[in-house]
Design a protein around this motif. Structure first.
Motif, PDB file in Angstrom:
ATOM      1  N   SER A  52       0.858  -1.195   0.000  1.00  0.00           N
ATOM      2  CA  SER A  52       0.000   0.000   0.000  1.00  0.00           C
ATOM      3  C   SER A  52       0.886   1.233   0.000  1.00  0.00           C
ATOM      4  CB  SER A  52      -0.856   0.052   1.265  1.00  0.00           C
ATOM      5  OG  SER A  52      -1.733  -1.022   1.300  1.00  0.00           O
ATOM      6  N   PRO A  53       0.412   2.333  -0.602  1.00  0.00           N
ATOM      7  CA  PRO A  53       1.223   3.556  -0.595  1.00  0.00           C
ATOM      8  C   PRO A  53       1.568   4.036   0.817  1.00  0.00           C
ATOM      9  CG  PRO A  53      -0.592   3.754  -2.142  1.00  0.00           C
ATOM     10  CD  PRO A  53      -0.818   2.472  -1.385  1.00  0.00           C
ATOM     11  N   SER A  54       0.707   3.711   1.784  1.00  0.00           N
ATOM     12  CA  SER A  54       0.962   4.171   3.157  1.00  0.00           C
ATOM     13  C   SER A  54       2.004   3.303   3.875  1.00  0.00           C
ATOM     14  CB  SER A  54      -0.338   4.147   3.961  1.00  0.00           C
ATOM     15  OG  SER A  54      -0.805   2.811   4.058  1.00  0.00           O
ATOM     16  N   HIS A  55       2.390   2.198   3.291  1.00  0.00           N
ATOM     17  CA  HIS A  55       3.353   1.310   3.965  1.00  0.00           C
ATOM     18  C   HIS A  55       4.768   1.863   3.842  1.00  0.00           C
ATOM     19  CE1 HIS A  55       0.723  -2.608   3.877  1.00  0.00           C
ATOM     20  NE2 HIS A  55       0.199  -1.627   4.593  1.00  0.00           N
ATOM     21  N   THR A  56       5.388   2.136   4.987  1.00  0.00           N
ATOM     22  CA  THR A  56       6.774   2.606   5.004  1.00  0.00           C
ATOM     23  C   THR A  56       7.575   1.756   5.987  1.00  0.00           C
ATOM     24  OG1 THR A  56       6.328   4.218   6.746  1.00  0.00           O
ATOM     25  CG2 THR A  56       6.112   5.003   4.466  1.00  0.00           C
ATOM     26  N   LEU A  57       8.872   1.687   5.749  1.00  0.00           N
ATOM     27  CA  LEU A  57       9.751   0.893   6.619  1.00  0.00           C
ATOM     28  C   LEU A  57      10.785   1.782   7.284  1.00  0.00           C
ATOM     29  CD1 LEU A  57      10.724  -2.104   4.251  1.00  0.00           C
ATOM     30  CD2 LEU A  57       8.991  -2.124   6.064  1.00  0.00           C
ATOM     31  N   LEU A  58      11.011   1.578   8.565  1.00  0.00           N
ATOM     32  CA  LEU A  58      12.192   2.092   9.262  1.00  0.00           C
ATOM     33  C   LEU A  58      12.461   1.106  10.390  1.00  0.00           C
ATOM     34  CD1 LEU A  58      14.399   4.212   9.727  1.00  0.00           C
ATOM     35  CD2 LEU A  58      12.813   5.398  11.255  1.00  0.00           C
ATOM     36  N   GLY A  59      13.527   0.339  10.256  1.00  0.00           N
ATOM     37  CA  GLY A  59      13.830  -0.648  11.287  1.00  0.00           C
ATOM     38  C   GLY A  59      15.085  -1.405  10.941  1.00  0.00           C
ATOM     39  N   ALA A  87      -3.529  -5.383   2.528  1.00  0.00           N
ATOM     40  CA  ALA A  87      -3.306  -4.089   1.866  1.00  0.00           C
ATOM     41  C   ALA A  87      -3.855  -2.923   2.682  1.00  0.00           C
ATOM     42  CB  ALA A  87      -3.923  -4.099   0.479  1.00  0.00           C
ATOM     43  N   GLY A  88      -4.999  -3.125   3.344  1.00  0.00           N
ATOM     44  CA  GLY A  88      -5.581  -2.017   4.111  1.00  0.00           C
ATOM     45  C   GLY A  88      -5.016  -1.903   5.514  1.00  0.00           C
ATOM     46  N   GLY A  89      -4.176  -2.850   5.900  1.00  0.00           N
ATOM     47  CA  GLY A  89      -3.699  -2.897   7.286  1.00  0.00           C
ATOM     48  C   GLY A  89      -2.479  -2.034   7.527  1.00  0.00           C
ATOM     49  N   PRO A  90      -2.128  -1.880   8.811  1.00  0.00           N
ATOM     50  CA  PRO A  90      -1.019  -0.996   9.155  1.00  0.00           C
ATOM     51  C   PRO A  90       0.362  -1.630   9.034  1.00  0.00           C
ATOM     52  CG  PRO A  90      -1.995  -1.882  11.141  1.00  0.00           C
ATOM     53  CD  PRO A  90      -2.787  -2.438   9.994  1.00  0.00           C
ATOM     54  N   PHE A  91       0.418  -2.955   8.869  1.00  0.00           N
ATOM     55  CA  PHE A  91       1.728  -3.621   8.869  1.00  0.00           C
ATOM     56  C   PHE A  91       2.370  -3.469   7.491  1.00  0.00           C
ATOM     57  CE2 PHE A  91       4.625  -7.230   8.576  1.00  0.00           C
ATOM     58  CZ  PHE A  91       5.265  -7.189   9.813  1.00  0.00           C
ATOM     59  N   PRO A  92       3.535  -2.797   7.405  1.00  0.00           N
ATOM     60  CA  PRO A  92       4.130  -2.538   6.093  1.00  0.00           C
ATOM     61  C   PRO A  92       4.794  -3.772   5.490  1.00  0.00           C
ATOM     62  CG  PRO A  92       5.493  -1.581   7.828  1.00  0.00           C
ATOM     63  CD  PRO A  92       4.308  -2.183   8.507  1.00  0.00           C
ATOM     64  N   ILE A  93       4.449  -4.035   4.229  1.00  0.00           N
ATOM     65  CA  ILE A  93       4.972  -5.212   3.528  1.00  0.00           C
ATOM     66  C   ILE A  93       5.467  -4.774   2.151  1.00  0.00           C
ATOM     67  CG2 ILE A  93       4.425  -7.499   2.617  1.00  0.00           C
ATOM     68  CD1 ILE A  93       2.108  -7.567   4.685  1.00  0.00           C
TER      69      ILE A  93
END
Ligand SMILES: O=C([O-])CC(=O)C(=O)O
Ligand SMILES: [Mg+2]
Length: 218
Positions: A40-47, A124-130
């Protein structure tokens, strides 16, 4: 004194800002291939990376399936990103909604693979970024086995070691080697300040050339 968190080190960051900072350090091969994208466009990673490696399965009908995966996933820690190296396999969806549910409970920060995932409609609609190369309905059982975890993996020619920092967004994924994380954070903060000044100047004058002369960034 306790170590600053990644959020404290990187109050503002993007994969592009991280790539610019790494360029400055002559680390110019730190971004994954452009087909590795967020679900999803809202999925971002920092870790920080928790690395898994999968290979084509040795048995098509294993008596006890998922052994490597189940064992590895008992070891992932809060704040880490699961990096699932598959050698760009298209054989199966190595990630799905049940693995995601376990990871959300463990407060894992996201998942990244150079392979494929499944259960996309639920994720896709969830908060967990993939981040992955796409989707396929096939299960990993009898197709791909997790053969190692906690060891370096290479995705798209970019080596990723456990503890390296991953920055992901709509532009793609940048890998920051652990030992330069502090320096990259300083360079990113400098670039954010310079870009803010540049943006204000160019919004007023409309001249990229003038703003570049004054601030030296783009
Ligand atoms: O079976 C798998 O390996 C992935 C999957 O569908 C899930 O996590 O729900
Ligand atoms: Mg599933």
């Amino acid at each position: 004194m306790s170590q600053p968190s990644l959020r404290q080190l990187f109050p503002t960051v993007s994969s592009a800002l991280a790539a610019d900072a790494l360029d400055h350090l002559n680390l110019t091969n730190q971004c994954l291939a452009p087909d590795v994208v967020p679900l999803s466009p809202s999925h971002t990673l920092l870790g920080r990376a928790f690395c898994l490696r999968a290979e084509p399965a040795r048995e098509i009908r294993p008596a006890v399936p998922y052994q490597g995966l189940l064992h590895a996933m008992e070891h992932v820690q809060a704040g880490e990103i699961v990096v699932f190296g598959t050698g760009r396999s298209g054989a199966a969806g190595v990630w799905g909604e049940l693995i995601t549910t376990a990871c959300r409970t463990r407060r894992v920060a996201g998942a990244l693979t150079d392979g494929l995932i499944r259960d996309a409609a639920k994720l896709a609609g969830g908060p967990f970024p993939i981040f992955s190369r796409g989707t396929v309905p096939y299960d990993s059982k009898g197709r791909l086995d997790v053969v190692a975890y906690g060891e370096p993996v290479t995705l798209d020619g970019v080596p990723i070691r456990p503890g390296d920092v991953l920055v992901g967004d709509l532009d793609g994924v940048t890998v920051i080697p652990a030992e330069v994380t502090g320096r990259v954070a300083e360079l990113v903060a400098d670039k954010v300040a310079a870009e803010d000044a540049f943006r204000a100047a160019v919004a007023e004058s409309g001249s990229l050339a003038d703003a570049f002369r004054r601030y030296g960034v783009l």
